[in-house]
Write an enzyme that holds these catalytic residues in place. Structure first.
Site: not given
Ligand code: NAI
Length: 327
Positions: A92, A130-131, A159, A187
């Site tokens: 982002r 990958g987010n 996490d 996540h």
């Protein structure tokens, strides 16, 4: 001798890639008896950097590393893949709305899902790092209809490990004394690290801490640890993320220890009221090479609220990518 296992790593020239590849090549992913062949995927401008990493991998003379190939084409990179570590993603950037982020990642994870469907090995296991990891995994999965859905997972092991570390520091015990922690949901900052089934040297963890610590300290610290690392390091978690990816795949292939469990985002079968089909984190064990959700845990109101909030975020992400035609 055993045939090498093909391990495809995307985003190979990135910072997680740099922390991950040497551990895969040294045998820490699959074990000291399993040779690996690395198949690296990068975008064209980063291929040269991936070649540099490959030179360093060569220079380690790892006995288990039987070869390295570098690609900028997903179809070739996933051909024959037994393990696929999907690390590369579109971050982002400033001013980017969530819809833009999901769309940009759809442009990555749709073709990768198609490539996995077309050519990966029958036993392929996919871990998305990958987010936004859960939803990227959902996109890839929905473009791989011939691959069993349970082969698509997303990473919440970092996490989980962060939660272990925080609880061990609080109680002054070793991480090995703690079992049965769980991460639920996405996540993201809405994730719910749950200690209500955890045991510390055989005692219930919830008897050793109070609710104020959970609410004001533990849960936000675990959920916001990624941001704290960026603040301190000036770069996002890389070695710890790579470590968690190693842990996830290692346990998936080799099984989780008897009497304990771990956390992974897997396709929901509707357990614990999590809508079927979304990729959400659960307490899981691995048996016979497959993840299973730990069943019949009692969920208190405290936990229910938090699980529901994170799952709500996942269903919103699912609806958003559906509206964009990405799944
Ligand atoms: P990075 O920016 O250092 O590296 C990403 C690499 O991916 C770059 O080399 C880029 O060229 C490559 N890439 C971009 N698009 C690609 C494509 N279509 N195919 C192949 N490669 C592509 O990022 P870093 O630090 O390695 O992180 C990677 C991802 O992991 C990020 O999305 C990050 O948010 C996520 N992450 C997830 C964690 C988790 O717990 N699930 C923890 C930490 C990071």
């Amino acid at each position: 001798a055993q045939a090498p296992v093909n391990v495809t790593v995307t985003g190979a020239a990135g910072q997680i890639g740099y922390a991950l590849l040497f551990r895969v090549a040294s045998g820490q992913l699959l074990g000291a008896d399993t040779p690996v062949r690395l198949k690296l995927l990068e975008i064209p401008p980063a291929v040269k950097a991936a070649e540099g990493t490959a030179m360093e991998l060569d220079d380690c003379a790892f006995p288990l590393l039987s070869g390295i190939d570098i690609y900028d084409d997903p179809t070739q990179a996933f051909d024959g893949a037994n393990v696929a570590l999907l690390v590369g993603a579109r971050p982002r950037t400033k001013g980017m709305e969530r819809g833009d982020l999901l769309e940009a990642n759809g442009g990555i994870f749709k073709p990768q899902g198609e490539a996995i469907n077309a050519g990966a090995a029958d036993d392929v296991r996919v871990l998305v790092v990958g987010n936004p990891a859960n939803t990227n995994a959902l996109i890839a999965r929905s473009h791989a209809p011939d691959v069993p859905a349970d082969r698509f997972t997303a990473m919440t092991r970092l996490d989980h490990n962060r939660a272990l570390s925080q609880l061990s520091a609080k109680l002054g015990v070793g991480v090995a004394d703690i079992s049965r922690l769980s991460i639920w949901g996405n996540h993201s900052a809405t994730q719910y690290p749950d200690i209500f089934h955890a045991e510390v040297a055989g005692k219930p963890a919830s008897e050793l801490v109070d609710e104020a610590w959970l609410t004001d300290d533990f849960i936000p610290t675990v959920a916001k640890r990624g941001a704290a690392i960026i603040e301190a390091r000036g770069a996002s978690s890389a070695a710890s993320a790579a470590n968690a990816a190693i842990d996830h795949v290692h346990d998936w292939v080799n099984g989780t220890p008897e009497g304990d469990w771990t956390s992974a985002a897997i396709v929901s079968d509707g357990s614990y009221g999590v809508p079927e089909g979304i990729i959400s984190s659960f307490p899981v064990v691995s048996r016979g090479g497959a993840w299973e959700i730990v069943q019949d845990l009692e969920i208190s109101d405290f936990s229910r609220q938090r699980i529901d909030a994170s799952v709500q975020e996942l269903t919103e992400e699912r609806d958003a990518v559906a509206a964009l035609g990405l799944i």
